[in-house]
Design an enzyme around this catalytic site. Structure first.
Site, short mmCIF file in Angstrom:
data_model
loop_
_atom_site.label_atom_id
_atom_site.label_comp_id
_atom_site.label_asym_id
_atom_site.label_seq_id
_atom_site.Cartn_x
_atom_site.Cartn_y
_atom_site.Cartn_z
N ASN A 104 4.59 60.22 -24.76
CA ASN A 104 3.13 60.26 -24.68
C ASN A 104 2.54 58.85 -24.64
O ASN A 104 3.00 57.97 -25.36
CB ASN A 104 2.55 61.05 -25.86
CG ASN A 104 3.05 62.48 -25.87
OD1 ASN A 104 3.55 62.96 -24.85
ND2 ASN A 104 2.93 63.15 -26.99
N VAL A 105 1.48 58.71 -23.85
CA VAL A 105 0.85 57.40 -23.72
C VAL A 105 -0.47 57.34 -24.51
O VAL A 105 -1.18 56.35 -24.47
CB VAL A 105 0.58 57.06 -22.23
CG1 VAL A 105 1.88 57.05 -21.43
CG2 VAL A 105 -0.43 58.02 -21.60
N HIS A 121 6.96 55.58 -22.20
CA HIS A 121 6.18 55.59 -20.95
C HIS A 121 4.93 54.71 -21.07
O HIS A 121 4.05 54.77 -20.21
CB HIS A 121 5.80 57.02 -20.56
CG HIS A 121 6.99 57.83 -20.12
ND1 HIS A 121 6.96 59.20 -20.00
CD2 HIS A 121 8.25 57.46 -19.76
CE1 HIS A 121 8.15 59.63 -19.60
NE2 HIS A 121 8.94 58.60 -19.46
N CYS A 132 0.08 37.61 -13.99
CA CYS A 132 0.78 36.79 -15.00
C CYS A 132 1.56 37.64 -15.99
O CYS A 132 2.30 37.10 -16.81
CB CYS A 132 -0.20 35.86 -15.72
SG CYS A 132 -1.30 36.70 -16.88
N THR A 190 8.18 69.03 -24.90
CA THR A 190 8.38 68.40 -23.58
C THR A 190 9.05 69.39 -22.65
O THR A 190 9.92 70.17 -23.09
CB THR A 190 9.20 67.10 -23.67
OG1 THR A 190 9.48 66.64 -22.33
CG2 THR A 190 10.50 67.25 -24.43
N SER A 191 8.65 69.34 -21.36
CA SER A 191 9.25 70.25 -20.38
C SER A 191 10.67 69.83 -20.03
O SER A 191 11.39 70.59 -19.38
CB SER A 191 8.39 70.29 -19.11
OG SER A 191 8.26 68.98 -18.59
N ALA A 233 3.50 73.10 -32.07
CA ALA A 233 3.95 71.98 -32.90
C ALA A 233 3.09 71.86 -34.17
O ALA A 233 3.61 71.61 -35.26
CB ALA A 233 3.90 70.69 -32.09
C1 BJW Z 1 3.95 72.82 -26.34
C2 BJW Z 1 2.64 73.00 -26.80
C3 BJW Z 1 2.46 73.10 -28.19
C4 BJW Z 1 2.58 72.89 -24.66
N1 BJW Z 1 3.52 72.99 -29.02
N2 BJW Z 1 4.99 72.74 -27.16
C5 BJW Z 1 17.53 61.29 -12.51
C6 BJW Z 1 17.50 62.45 -11.76
C7 BJW Z 1 16.40 62.77 -10.98
C8 BJW Z 1 15.29 61.93 -10.92
C9 BJW Z 1 15.33 60.77 -11.67
C10 BJW Z 1 16.43 60.47 -12.44
N3 BJW Z 1 16.17 59.29 -13.06
C11 BJW Z 1 14.94 58.86 -12.72
C12 BJW Z 1 14.40 59.75 -11.85
C13 BJW Z 1 13.05 59.64 -11.21
C14 BJW Z 1 11.93 60.00 -12.15
C15 BJW Z 1 12.08 61.47 -12.59
O1 BJW Z 1 12.47 61.80 -13.67
N4 BJW Z 1 11.71 62.38 -11.72
C16 BJW Z 1 11.79 63.81 -12.07
C17 BJW Z 1 10.38 64.40 -12.04
C18 BJW Z 1 12.79 64.47 -11.18
N5 BJW Z 1 11.89 59.13 -13.34
C19 BJW Z 1 11.37 57.93 -13.28
O2 BJW Z 1 10.90 57.49 -12.24
C20 BJW Z 1 11.35 57.11 -14.55
N6 BJW Z 1 11.87 55.82 -14.26
C21 BJW Z 1 13.20 55.58 -14.22
O3 BJW Z 1 14.02 56.38 -14.60
O4 BJW Z 1 13.52 54.34 -13.70
C22 BJW Z 1 14.83 54.15 -13.20
C23 BJW Z 1 15.03 55.01 -11.94
C24 BJW Z 1 14.00 55.17 -11.02
C25 BJW Z 1 14.18 55.99 -9.88
C26 BJW Z 1 15.40 56.64 -9.69
C27 BJW Z 1 16.42 56.48 -10.63
C28 BJW Z 1 16.22 55.64 -11.78
C29 BJW Z 1 9.92 56.87 -15.03
C30 BJW Z 1 9.24 58.12 -15.43
C31 BJW Z 1 7.81 57.84 -15.85
C32 BJW Z 1 7.07 59.14 -16.04
N7 BJW Z 1 5.71 58.89 -16.25
C33 BJW Z 1 4.82 60.02 -16.49
C34 BJW Z 1 3.42 59.69 -15.92
C35 BJW Z 1 2.70 58.68 -16.68
C36 BJW Z 1 1.31 58.71 -16.15
C37 BJW Z 1 0.32 58.77 -17.27
O5 BJW Z 1 0.50 59.43 -18.30
O6 BJW Z 1 -0.68 58.18 -17.05
O7 BJW Z 1 4.82 60.34 -17.87
S1 BJW Z 1 5.25 61.54 -15.70
C38 BJW Z 1 4.60 62.58 -16.95
O8 BJW Z 1 5.70 63.42 -17.35
C39 BJW Z 1 4.26 61.65 -18.13
C40 BJW Z 1 4.99 62.35 -19.26
O9 BJW Z 1 5.29 61.43 -20.30
C41 BJW Z 1 6.20 62.93 -18.59
C42 BJW Z 1 6.86 64.07 -19.34
O10 BJW Z 1 6.00 65.15 -19.45
P1 BJW Z 1 6.05 66.07 -20.74
O11 BJW Z 1 5.65 65.30 -21.93
O12 BJW Z 1 7.34 66.78 -20.79
O13 BJW Z 1 4.82 67.07 -20.44
P2 BJW Z 1 4.81 68.45 -19.63
O14 BJW Z 1 3.39 68.76 -19.32
O15 BJW Z 1 5.76 68.43 -18.50
O16 BJW Z 1 5.37 69.53 -20.67
C43 BJW Z 1 4.67 69.91 -21.84
C44 BJW Z 1 5.55 70.81 -22.65
O17 BJW Z 1 4.93 71.09 -23.89
C45 BJW Z 1 5.83 72.16 -21.99
O18 BJW Z 1 7.22 72.45 -22.06
C46 BJW Z 1 5.02 73.17 -22.84
O19 BJW Z 1 5.65 74.44 -22.93
C47 BJW Z 1 5.02 72.47 -24.17
N8 BJW Z 1 3.87 72.76 -25.04
N9 BJW Z 1 1.79 73.08 -25.79
C48 BJW Z 1 4.75 72.85 -28.55
N10 BJW Z 1 1.21 73.29 -28.78
ZN ZN Z 2 -3.17 37.33 -15.76
#
Ligand code: BJW
Ligand code: ZN
Length: 242
Positions: A104-105, A121, A132, A190-191, A233
């Site tokens: 989370n951000v 993240h 810079c 997290t999903s 949660a």
């Molecule tokens: C509840 C609830 C309640 C609801 N109680 N539960 C290997 C394989 C395939 C692809 C890749 C790989 N390695 C890297 C990649 C590429 C990419 C990636 O993963 N792509 C996939 C989508 C396939 N990853 C990256 O690019 C990462 N960089 C990296 O690995 O660099 C090296 C590299 C690059 C490229 C290739 C290979 C290596 C960086 C990832 C950065 C992600 N950033 C984001 C956006 C930020 C923007 C912003 O916030 O402003 O971050 S994406 C977005 O998803 C955000 C989140 O942190 C992240 C995760 O989401 P999260 O937290 O899981 O949320 P949801 O909405 O998905 O799920 C919520 C969950 O809560 C659900 O399950 C609900 O059921 C549950 N829930 N209420 C309990 N009350």
């Molecule tokens: Zn600067």
């Protein structure tokens, strides 16, 4: 195992554990009213990730990207940590070695009082200069568009890890150390779709950790964990405390 039995089992383990690692996602902040990313009410319902959360999008249209972040900062400025965040603060105090890895951000874990955190993240309340590289905390709402660096006048960007960008190397080392040495790993709200966080459960499992998932719904992590607890949660986490 029903929820009551699962909680009893986990409470007993936590009472004796010396090292616990926690991974959180948007679900824990959903209980504070912060939108998640995926799902019917998620942010990606209205906005395509590659148009807003990628370095290419920022290069193409920094104004559009900053407008989206300004909207989110305005929303987040009204949100507070919930009992789920607070329970993790209490848990940290009761465990010798505790590490919280959050995707989370929103900064709500730190606001609640968690100390040993990796915000893998980034943080929406920090900005980084594209020229810079200086990183600064900035809580201004709204930010002027386009914001400029006070040192070099370069364009500022959110200090957030976008798709295709690398996570901070030191952060990742801390995370893997915590994952490889913990007795218990909790994966909360997290999903489990975004890497590298999506693989953290397997890393801990391979090292013999007891892995627990807390989520409203099943996820890819459900296949590998020792216990899944379905619930909110904010309701479940306080019940883990002694
Ligand atoms: C509840 C609830 C309640 C609801 N109680 N539960 C290997 C394989 C395939 C692809 C890749 C790989 N390695 C890297 C990649 C590429 C990419 C990636 O993963 N792509 C996939 C989508 C396939 N990853 C990256 O690019 C990462 N960089 C990296 O690995 O660099 C090296 C590299 C690059 C490229 C290739 C290979 C290596 C960086 C990832 C950065 C992600 N950033 C984001 C956006 C930020 C923007 C912003 O916030 O402003 O971050 S994406 C977005 O998803 C955000 C989140 O942190 C992240 C995760 O989401 P999260 O937290 O899981 O949320 P949801 O909405 O998905 O799920 C919520 C969950 O809560 C659900 O399950 C609900 O059921 C549950 N829930 N209420 C309990 N009350
Ligand atoms: Zn600067």
């Amino acid at each position: 195992m029903n929820t009551d039995d699962a909680l009893k089992n986990l409470r007993a383990r936590l009472a004796h554990a010396k090292s616990v690692t926690v991974v959180t996602g948007a679900g824990i902040s959903a209980d504070s009213g912060v939108p998640t990313f995926r799902g019917p009410e998620g942010l990606w319902k209205d906005f395509r990730p590659e148009e807003l959360a990628s370095p290419e999008a920022f290069t193409r249209d920094p104004t559009l990207v900053w407008e989206w972040y300004n909207w989110r900062r305005e929303l987040l400025a009204t949100k507070q940590p919930n009992p789920g965040h607070e329970a993790l603060v209490a848990l940290e105090k009761s465990i010798e070695q505790f590490w919280l890895i959050t995707q989370n951000v929103d900064g709500l874990h730190a606001t609640a009082g968690s100390r040993n955190i990796s915000e893998i993240h980034g943080n929406i309340w920090k900005v980084r200069c594209t020229e810079c590289g200086v990183i600064e905390e900035n809580r201004k709402v709204p930010l002027e568009i386009l914001p400029k660096c006070s040192t070099c006048q370069g364009l500022l960007r959110p200090h957030i890890v976008w798709f295709g960008e690398s996570l901070d190397a030191q952060d990742l080392r801390n995370c893997y150390a915590a994952l490889e040495t913990c007795e218990i790993l909790l994966i909360i709200g997290t999903s489990g779709l975004v890497y590298p966080a999506a693989s953290f459960g397997q890393v801990a499992k391979d090292r013999g950790a007891f892995v627990v998932e807390l989520n409203l719904d099943p996820t890819p992590n459900s296949e590998l964990v020792d216990i899944t607890i379905h619930g909110r949660a904010k309701d479940i986490l306080p019940r883990l405390l002694p």
